[in-house]
Design an enzyme around this catalytic site. Structure first.
Site, short mmCIF file in Angstrom:
data_model
loop_
_atom_site.label_atom_id
_atom_site.label_comp_id
_atom_site.label_asym_id
_atom_site.label_seq_id
_atom_site.Cartn_x
_atom_site.Cartn_y
_atom_site.Cartn_z
N LYS A 85 5.72 -1.61 -6.68
CA LYS A 85 4.50 -0.90 -7.04
C LYS A 85 4.58 -0.31 -8.44
O LYS A 85 3.65 0.34 -8.90
CB LYS A 85 4.21 0.21 -6.01
CG LYS A 85 3.85 -0.35 -4.64
CD LYS A 85 3.56 0.73 -3.63
CE LYS A 85 3.17 0.07 -2.31
NZ LYS A 85 2.89 1.04 -1.26
N CYS A 112 -2.87 1.08 6.03
CA CYS A 112 -1.68 1.58 6.75
C CYS A 112 -1.74 3.09 6.94
O CYS A 112 -0.71 3.78 6.91
CB CYS A 112 -0.37 1.20 6.05
SG CYS A 112 -0.09 -0.55 5.97
N HIS A 120 1.43 7.41 5.06
CA HIS A 120 1.47 5.96 5.31
C HIS A 120 2.19 5.75 6.64
O HIS A 120 3.06 6.54 7.01
CB HIS A 120 2.25 5.33 4.16
CG HIS A 120 2.27 3.84 4.12
ND1 HIS A 120 3.06 3.08 4.94
CD2 HIS A 120 1.60 2.97 3.32
CE1 HIS A 120 2.89 1.80 4.65
NE2 HIS A 120 2.00 1.70 3.68
N ASP A 150 8.05 10.95 -0.05
CA ASP A 150 7.65 9.55 -0.21
C ASP A 150 6.96 9.45 -1.57
O ASP A 150 5.84 9.92 -1.74
CB ASP A 150 6.71 9.17 0.95
CG ASP A 150 6.07 7.80 0.76
OD1 ASP A 150 6.22 7.20 -0.32
OD2 ASP A 150 5.40 7.34 1.71
N GLN A 205 3.67 6.20 -4.30
CA GLN A 205 2.49 6.19 -5.17
C GLN A 205 2.61 7.17 -6.33
O GLN A 205 1.70 7.25 -7.15
CB GLN A 205 1.23 6.54 -4.35
CG GLN A 205 0.89 5.54 -3.27
CD GLN A 205 0.50 4.17 -3.80
OE1 GLN A 205 0.13 4.01 -4.97
NE2 GLN A 205 0.59 3.16 -2.96
#
Ligand SMILES: *Cc1c(COP(=O)(O)O)cnc(C)c1O
Length: 406
Positions: free
Chosen positions: A225, A364, A121, A199, A202
């Protein structure tokens, strides 16, 4: 056991029509909806507890502080951190990654290297580019193959004593690809002294996370999220590393003693939480963890994987439809285009008329789009409350868009 209608009934927002059609919300990788239990905790905070934390000796301040610290411990358990003070409240993944890249500045010098991947991202690209500008370090990017799979032999080639940071996502937001972070971490540990950043924006909504087992140095994710309010997020960092590194923002909450002769910093986690935090949001993030635990992480994952498989199978039956990362191990996301229809937003607009909310564009992640030589994709992403019937409506909408646009 897993009662989808009961789960859906906890999300009032889903029970509405958009453009005269029942809402089919398939933009969960951008942000998830929030269950009533989370909204109730958030509202209760403002109706009954609102006070600034940590400073006041008055009752509401103490209660607000206790609730926020309870939430911190829930998140500690959720990611299996060793200590609760390794859990730092942020406003999201972007802030977490910027914070890490900033506090690492003094650890890098000219010609050092930072390794990221093609699947990142923008928020896991740009902060590292800024760090390179500040220090003269260089960015190295692990490439992908035509299925979107990371080419880890390049990681082997890149890793050296010059490598100071390796930062990759656990799951790609654009394609849903699950990256082998365990392997990446093991290779990095064996061949460098680099700080390892994951990261988890997700992965946290979909997987069980164990930061101790992963043995990463940092793990960041966004609350919004994973069923929590906007403006919430978490930065996990290992105790010895956070204690060694300098603060990010200076201000209230983060000092031990402040004087014009010099200031000493508060201990963890407050050293990294300058200023008034999003108390209500942070408490509600704890309620989102409760929601996930109550439904069961295994149930969530099984349901979402079944939705993905069902969606992909049906979409691939449409002639001229390409799924990106089709053969890769994925979760939660199907990203596709229709042959001859170059503009994904046209498809998105027709789907919206049918009540189906998807994301279109570059998500993104422009480097991925460049790799596939496209401007964007149509992305449908799933959460625990999505149904097989909703997938049918998505597929019907895509077929209609194909008829209308070709
Ligand atoms: C959404 C996302 C981000 C950025 O998260 P924010 O909540 O917008 O700060 C970073 N990385 C990935 C993989 C994401 O999906």
């Amino acid at each position: 056991m897993f009662d989808i209608q009961e789960i859906r009934s906890q999300f009032s927002i889903l029970n509405q029509e958009v453009n005269g059609k029942p809402l089919v919300y398939l933009d969960n990788a951008a942000t998830s909806q929030k269950p009533n239990s989370v909204l109730k905790v958030w509202e209760k905070y403002y109706k009954e507890l609102n006070a600034n934390v940590h400073r006041g000796i008055h009752t509401l301040s103490q209660l607000a502080t206790e609730e926020m610290e309870l939430s911190r411990r829930k998140i500690q358990k959720f990611i299996n951190a060793k200590h609760d003070f390794e859990v730092i409240f942020t406003k999201g993944t972007t802030e977490g990654l910027n914070l890490i890249s900033y506090i690492l500045t003094s650890k890098l010098k000219k010609d050092d290297e930072i390794i990221i991947s093609y699947l990142e991202h923008h928020s896991n690209i740009v902060p590292w580019q800024l760090l390179c500008e500040r220090t003269g370090a260089k960015l190295r990017v692990i490439p992908i193959d035509e299925n979107g799979i990371l080419q880890l032999d390049y990681l082997d080639k890149f890793l050296s004593e010059k490598t100071k940071v390796v930062s990759v996502n656990q799951v790609s937001n654009a394609l849903g690809i699950v990256n082998p972070v365990e392997e990446i971490i093991a290779k990095t540990r064996a061949n460098s002294e680099a700080y390892i950043v994951i990261d988890g924006a997700q992965s946290a909504p979909h997987f069980t996370i164990d930061v101790q087992k992963l043995d990463c140095d940092f793990f960041v994710f966004s609350g919004h999220k994973m069923y929590a309010p906007m403006g919430t997020g978490i930065l996990y960092g290992k105790q010895e590393i956070l204690e060694d590194l300098p603060p990010f923002h200076g201000g209230g909450e983060m000092i031990a003693v402040c004087s014009f002769d010099g200031t000493t910093y508060a201990g963890l986690p407050f050293k990294y939480e300058a200023g008034t935090p999003n108390v209500g949001g942070n408490i509600a993030l704890g309620a989102a963890v409760d929601f996930i635990k109550k439904v069961g992480q295994e149930n969530i994952q099984n349901h979402e994987n079944a939705l993905l498989e069902y969606a992909q199978r049906q979409l691939l039956e449409i002639e001229g439809l390409k799924v990106y990362g089709e053969k890769a191990h994925r979760t939660g996301v199907v990203s596709f285009n229709l042959e001859g229809i170059g503009i994904s937003s046209d498809v998105g607009m027709i789907l919206d008329k049918m009540g189906v909310a998807v994301r279109t564009g570059h998500h993104c992640t422009q480097p991925i789009m460049d790799f596939f030589n496209i401007a964007g994709t149509v992305r449908a992403s799933f959460a625990v409350y999505n149904t097989f019937n909703e997938i049918d409506l998505l597929v019907e909408g895509v077929k209609k868009a194909q008829r209308m646009l070709s």
